[in-house]
Design an enzyme around this catalytic site. Structure first.
Site, PDB file in Angstrom:
ATOM      1  N   GLU A 190       0.792  -1.232   0.000  1.00  0.00           N
ATOM      2  CA  GLU A 190       0.000   0.000   0.000  1.00  0.00           C
ATOM      3  C   GLU A 190       0.826   1.285   0.000  1.00  0.00           C
ATOM      4  O   GLU A 190       0.749   2.091   0.937  1.00  0.00           O
ATOM      5  CB  GLU A 190      -0.988   0.004   1.175  1.00  0.00           C
ATOM      6  CG  GLU A 190      -2.011  -1.111   1.066  1.00  0.00           C
ATOM      7  CD  GLU A 190      -3.206  -0.947   2.021  1.00  0.00           C
ATOM      8  OE1 GLU A 190      -3.197  -0.024   2.858  1.00  0.00           O
ATOM      9  OE2 GLU A 190      -4.141  -1.759   1.896  1.00  0.00           O
ATOM     10  N   GLU A 294      -5.910  -8.543   0.263  1.00  0.00           N
ATOM     11  CA  GLU A 294      -6.560  -8.066   1.490  1.00  0.00           C
ATOM     12  C   GLU A 294      -8.020  -7.788   1.181  1.00  0.00           C
ATOM     13  O   GLU A 294      -8.329  -7.097   0.203  1.00  0.00           O
ATOM     14  CB  GLU A 294      -5.904  -6.776   2.021  1.00  0.00           C
ATOM     15  CG  GLU A 294      -4.507  -6.970   2.566  1.00  0.00           C
ATOM     16  CD  GLU A 294      -4.001  -5.742   3.338  1.00  0.00           C
ATOM     17  OE1 GLU A 294      -4.824  -4.902   3.767  1.00  0.00           O
ATOM     18  OE2 GLU A 294      -2.771  -5.634   3.502  1.00  0.00           O
TER      19      GLU A 294
END
Ligand SMILES: *[C@@H]1O[C@H](CO)[C@@H](O)[C@H](O)[C@H]1NC(C)=O
Length: 380
Positions: A190, A294
């Site tokens: 991320e 995720e």
């Protein structure tokens, strides 16, 4: 026994993140954090600085031994999963830490090694993920291990620390038998979506990481078919096309990571029907092969709405939505739930974030293959 660049063949990737183990995120494990004596602190860095090195080491070593251990690996296996993704902070390679200005718990590597030994013995596929980068890839986020006022990662000397981390993981995977089932390493979790940082990452850090990892493999005599998969956020993440700076590089062992949380999304609108039809119809691809690395069962609108987990039909509805997401992500190369284990969130056991808790609550079945038998997306 060298690591092999394999992917589970017979099934899609079906896995869980081992969140909260090597990087504690207090929001999803309040009781655990308080029991470590860290309740007054917002991140690992803050707690270690506050407790002092010796007391912090003792608190974290107890945490590493118990939060997720051999018992969990056996359970993960027993509920039909084949993969773990292990979020790591760079500080687990302790010689990367600046001792005068950085505060991190020590002794984590022995626990990582034993965890990977158990996972390897259980036949699980292991993804090691640089989840918390040197300098922090995002400001004010506990998942980076620290509450950094600015994201300091995107500069050459921090990239260099991350490159050394990647070489270290590569060497472990190919030379330490405890890590034999590590099949993929993730360059960064991320990153920011900001244009300037994206440029130096895509055209600097990524190609340099590919070259350094492959050069190390060559120097270790790793044959091409045994190379590690190298995982990067896919284009849907919004930090550019991960392949942009990789022209001329053999991408046959690339893997792409999509994170998809409806919790943080305003599209679809927050109601059950919209969630179901979204999960049944949307496309998480873009780069191939992609894993949805995720996702969770958390919803944008929680208590008091039709998503409330105290509603009489919550377990059956969430099972159907879990199945719809599984079907969607298995149109790609598979999925990894965030996360395996949580404890108290907002005063209750929040099984929307914990696979183990959702399994124990009867939301998720013992064999995830069952998702294909419910007919949840027929007619949607
Ligand atoms: C793992 O930790 C739990 C506590 O969460 C403990 O009960 C169990 O005995 C531990 N398992 C092993 C193999 O150490």
């Amino acid at each position: 026994m060298p690591a092999r660049a394999w992917l589970p063949k017979e099934n899609p990737i079906r896995g869980v993140n081992l969140g909260g183990l090597f990087i504690v995120e207090p929001w999803m494990m309040g009781d655990e954090w308080r029991s470590m004596g860290c309740g007054d602190y917002a991140s690992e860095f803050d707690c270690v600085r506050g407790l002092g090195q010796t007391a912090a080491n003792a608190a974290f070593q107890k945490h590493w031994a118990t939060w997720i251990n051999q018992t969990d690996i056996a359970q993960i296996k027993s509920v039909g999963l084949n993969t773990i993704r292990v979020p790591l902070g760079y500080w687990i390679k302790e010689d990367l830490v600046y001792r005068d200005s950085e505060f991190w718990p020590q002794g984590g590597f022995a626990f990582l090694e034993s965890l990977c030994r158990h996972a390897t013995e259980a036949g699980l596929y292991i993804i090691l993920d640089l989840h918390a980068a040197p300098g922090a890839q995002k400001a004010w986020e506990a998942f980076t291990g620290q509450m950094a006022p600015t994201p300091g990662f995107y500069q050459d000397y921090q990239y260099e620390r991350a490159l050394q981390f990647m070489e270290w993981l590569t060497n472990l995977a190919h030379t330490n038998p405890n890590f034999a089932n590590v099949g993929a390493i993730q360059l960064i979790n991320e990153p920011l979506q900001n244009r300037d940082t994206v440029q130096s990452m895509l055209n600097g850090y990524y190609p340099n990481a590919w070259k350094r990892i492959r050069a190390l493999e060559d120097s270790l005599g790793v044959i091409p078919s045994n190379r590690l998969h190298i995982m990067m956020m896919n284009g849907l993440w919004g930090s550019g096309d991960p392949n942009e700076g990789l022209k001329g590089i053999d991408l046959s062992f690339a893997l792409y990571d999509d994170h998809h949380y409806l919790k943080w999304s305003t599209d679809p609108p927050a109601n059950r029907n919209a969630y179901m039809s979204h999960s049944c119809t949307n496309d998480r691809g873009g780069n191939f092969p992609t894993i949805v690395g995720e996702w969770s069962l958390a919803t944008a609108d929680e208590d008091g709405s039709e998503f409330d987990i105290k509603k009489a039909d919550a377990v059956s509805w969430y099972r159907r939505w879990w199945a719809a997401q599984v079907l969607s992500y298995e149109k790609q190369r598979g999925w990894i739930f965030w996360t395996w284990k949580v404890n108290w969130i907002n005063g209750h056991l929040e099984w929307r974030w914990g696979y183990q808790q959702a399994y124990l609550a009867g939301v998720i079945p013992k064999n995830p293959q069952e998702a294909h038998t419910y007919g949840v997306c027929s007619g949607v």
